[in-house]
Design an enzyme around this catalytic site. Structure first.
Site, mmCIF file in Angstrom:
data_model
loop_
_atom_site.group_PDB
_atom_site.id
_atom_site.type_symbol
_atom_site.label_atom_id
_atom_site.label_comp_id
_atom_site.label_asym_id
_atom_site.label_seq_id
_atom_site.Cartn_x
_atom_site.Cartn_y
_atom_site.Cartn_z
ATOM 1 N N GLY A 36 0.843 -1.203 0.000
ATOM 2 C CA GLY A 36 0.000 0.000 0.000
ATOM 3 C C GLY A 36 0.875 1.249 0.000
ATOM 4 N N GLY A 39 2.223 5.635 4.316
ATOM 5 C CA GLY A 39 1.245 6.204 5.252
ATOM 6 C C GLY A 39 -0.092 5.471 5.271
ATOM 7 N N GLY A 41 -0.606 2.481 6.399
ATOM 8 C CA GLY A 41 -0.754 1.760 7.671
ATOM 9 C C GLY A 41 -0.020 0.422 7.726
ATOM 10 C CB SER A 43 5.050 0.440 9.688
ATOM 11 O OG SER A 43 5.810 0.590 8.528
ATOM 12 C CB SER A 110 5.501 -4.275 -2.933
ATOM 13 O OG SER A 110 4.516 -4.344 -1.924
HETATM 14 N N1 PPS Z 1 10.505 8.175 -3.435
HETATM 15 C C1 PPS Z 1 9.958 7.450 -2.453
HETATM 16 N N2 PPS Z 1 8.798 6.764 -2.681
HETATM 17 C C2 PPS Z 1 8.261 6.028 -1.690
HETATM 18 N N3 PPS Z 1 8.770 5.908 -0.431
HETATM 19 C C3 PPS Z 1 9.920 6.585 -0.158
HETATM 20 C C4 PPS Z 1 10.549 7.380 -1.150
HETATM 21 N N4 PPS Z 1 11.662 7.924 -0.592
HETATM 22 C C5 PPS Z 1 11.732 7.502 0.658
HETATM 23 N N5 PPS Z 1 10.689 6.677 0.947
HETATM 24 C C6 PPS Z 1 10.543 5.959 2.228
HETATM 25 O O1 PPS Z 1 10.842 4.605 1.934
HETATM 26 C C7 PPS Z 1 9.790 3.763 2.351
HETATM 27 C C8 PPS Z 1 9.361 2.823 1.217
HETATM 28 O O2 PPS Z 1 10.318 1.826 1.025
HETATM 29 P P1 PPS Z 1 9.885 0.460 0.356
HETATM 30 O O3 PPS Z 1 11.102 -0.400 0.377
HETATM 31 O O4 PPS Z 1 8.674 -0.054 1.040
HETATM 32 O O5 PPS Z 1 9.515 0.917 -1.135
HETATM 33 S S1 PPS Z 1 9.284 0.002 -2.418
HETATM 34 O O6 PPS Z 1 8.525 -1.185 -1.997
HETATM 35 O O7 PPS Z 1 10.590 -0.376 -2.954
HETATM 36 O O8 PPS Z 1 8.530 0.826 -3.359
HETATM 37 C C9 PPS Z 1 8.615 4.631 2.708
HETATM 38 O O9 PPS Z 1 8.121 4.061 3.899
HETATM 39 P P2 PPS Z 1 6.548 3.873 4.216
HETATM 40 O O10 PPS Z 1 6.054 5.264 4.452
HETATM 41 O O11 PPS Z 1 6.565 3.043 5.471
HETATM 42 O O12 PPS Z 1 5.867 3.172 3.085
HETATM 43 C C10 PPS Z 1 9.199 6.029 2.886
HETATM 44 O O13 PPS Z 1 9.417 6.275 4.238
HETATM 45 N N1 ADP Z 2 -6.802 1.138 10.516
HETATM 46 C C1 ADP Z 2 -5.548 1.617 10.558
HETATM 47 N N2 ADP Z 2 -4.518 0.778 10.315
HETATM 48 C C2 ADP Z 2 -3.248 1.243 10.320
HETATM 49 N N3 ADP Z 2 -2.898 2.534 10.557
HETATM 50 C C3 ADP Z 2 -3.884 3.413 10.811
HETATM 51 C C4 ADP Z 2 -5.248 2.999 10.807
HETATM 52 N N4 ADP Z 2 -6.007 4.074 11.062
HETATM 53 C C5 ADP Z 2 -5.162 5.108 11.225
HETATM 54 N N5 ADP Z 2 -3.877 4.721 11.082
HETATM 55 C C6 ADP Z 2 -2.692 5.629 11.219
HETATM 56 O O1 ADP Z 2 -2.092 5.795 9.935
HETATM 57 C C7 ADP Z 2 -0.674 5.935 10.050
HETATM 58 C C8 ADP Z 2 -0.009 4.884 9.203
HETATM 59 O O2 ADP Z 2 1.391 5.033 9.229
HETATM 60 P P1 ADP Z 2 2.368 3.833 8.946
HETATM 61 O O3 ADP Z 2 1.937 2.603 9.667
HETATM 62 O O4 ADP Z 2 3.768 4.309 9.174
HETATM 63 O O5 ADP Z 2 2.121 3.597 7.360
HETATM 64 P P2 ADP Z 2 3.065 2.912 6.280
HETATM 65 O O6 ADP Z 2 3.924 1.898 6.996
HETATM 66 O O7 ADP Z 2 2.125 2.279 5.300
HETATM 67 O O8 ADP Z 2 3.876 4.012 5.681
HETATM 68 C C9 ADP Z 2 -0.343 5.803 11.530
HETATM 69 O O9 ADP Z 2 -0.227 7.099 12.098
HETATM 70 C C10 ADP Z 2 -1.578 5.080 12.094
HETATM 71 O O10 ADP Z 2 -1.816 5.369 13.458
#
Ligand code: PPS
Ligand code: ADP
Length: 203
Positions: A36, A39, A41, A43, A110
């Site tokens: 997904g 942000g 959710g 992690s 992904s």
């Molecule tokens: N350009 C760009 N696009 C998306 N995300 C970025 C980028 N640069 C840094 N980040 C940070 O890296 C996290 C995503 O890494 P991933 O290994 O999950 O990415 S991927 O599956 O290879 O697309 C992602 O973490 P999540 O927010 O937990 O998804 C970001 O914190």
């Molecule tokens: N149903 C839910 N499941 C997961 N996260 C949620 C949900 N509702 C609200 N959130 C909030 O959304 C944010 C997700 O952030 P995070 O888990 O770091 O996302 P990701 O790992 O996809 O980047 C957190 O602040 C979390 O508290």
């Protein structure tokens, strides 16, 4: 396709099979693949699933994009090619964890369907559970947990998923969790119920 460079290598089987480990551990190793937007959710849910499983004496381990990029995949960026290699490596790691009879919970954006399908193909039937952590872009952007959306809009972060790089939604995920309408607890429960109903774990 990744080129096979190593030659003159031969698979060396062990004496213990995954089935032996299943009997020993009273759980069935599987890869829970969370995909997904940033942000959405992934992690948060991964942490809650791992915690709930451990509380019920089931061993799980999180492979999280941000964390893995600090080590194993520190040499990869966010170009389409690097993301594909990122997911390929994690697919291989998840396969090892699953064979070791762990419940591997992966949390990677992904974004490419083909990359996720390639991981599915690496694993056996029933060993890959694709979970679409669904959340509208505007909600993820409002959350902006790491301030990256703001930077992406300002052009300070390039190739940012959802803004300047694509995200391909899963077509047939085993589960979809809409985190814009569900609580963290409801999302976690949905996954745990799925695992129990299909006999991966017993609570
Ligand atoms: N350009 C760009 N696009 C998306 N995300 C970025 C980028 N640069 C840094 N980040 C940070 O890296 C996290 C995503 O890494 P991933 O290994 O999950 O990415 S991927 O599956 O290879 O697309 C992602 O973490 P999540 O927010 O937990 O998804 C970001 O914190
Ligand atoms: N149903 C839910 N499941 C997961 N996260 C949620 C949900 N509702 C609200 N959130 C909030 O959304 C944010 C997700 O952030 P995070 O888990 O770091 O996302 P990701 O790992 O996809 O980047 C957190 O602040 C979390 O508290």
């Amino acid at each position: 396709m990744t080129v096979q460079k190593a030659t003159n290598i031969k698979w060396h089987p062990g004496k213990i099979t995954k089935d032996d480990r299943v009997k020993l551990m009273k759980q069935k190793g599987v890869t829970i693949w969370l995909t997904g937007l940033s942000g959405s959710g992934k992690s948060t849910i991964a942490v809650e699933i791992e915690h709930a499983l451990l509380e019920n004496k089931h061993l799980a381990y999180i492979l999280d994009g941000d964390n893995i990029r600090h080590g194993l995949n520190k040499n990869l960026g966010f170009s389409p090619e690097d993301r594909t290699e990122n997911i390929r490596r994690i697919g291989e790691v998840a396969k090892l964890f699953t064979d070791a009879n762990m419940i591997a919970i992966t949390a990677f954006i992904s974004p490419y369907r083909q990359d996720r399908d390639n991981v599915r193909k690496l694993l056996k039937d029933g060993e890959f559970i694709e979970i679409y952590v669904k959340c509208p872009l505007d909600v993820c952007e409002q959350r902006d947990t790491k301030g990256l959306y703001k930077k992406a809009r300002a052009g300070e972060v390039k190739e940012f998923t959802g803004i300047s790089a694509p995200y391909e939604e899963p077509l047939h995920p085993e589960l979809t969790i809409d985190t814009s309408t569900m609580t963290v607890d409801e999302s976690t429960r949905t996954v745990l119920n799925y695992l129990e109903a299909r006999g991966y774990v017993k609570f």
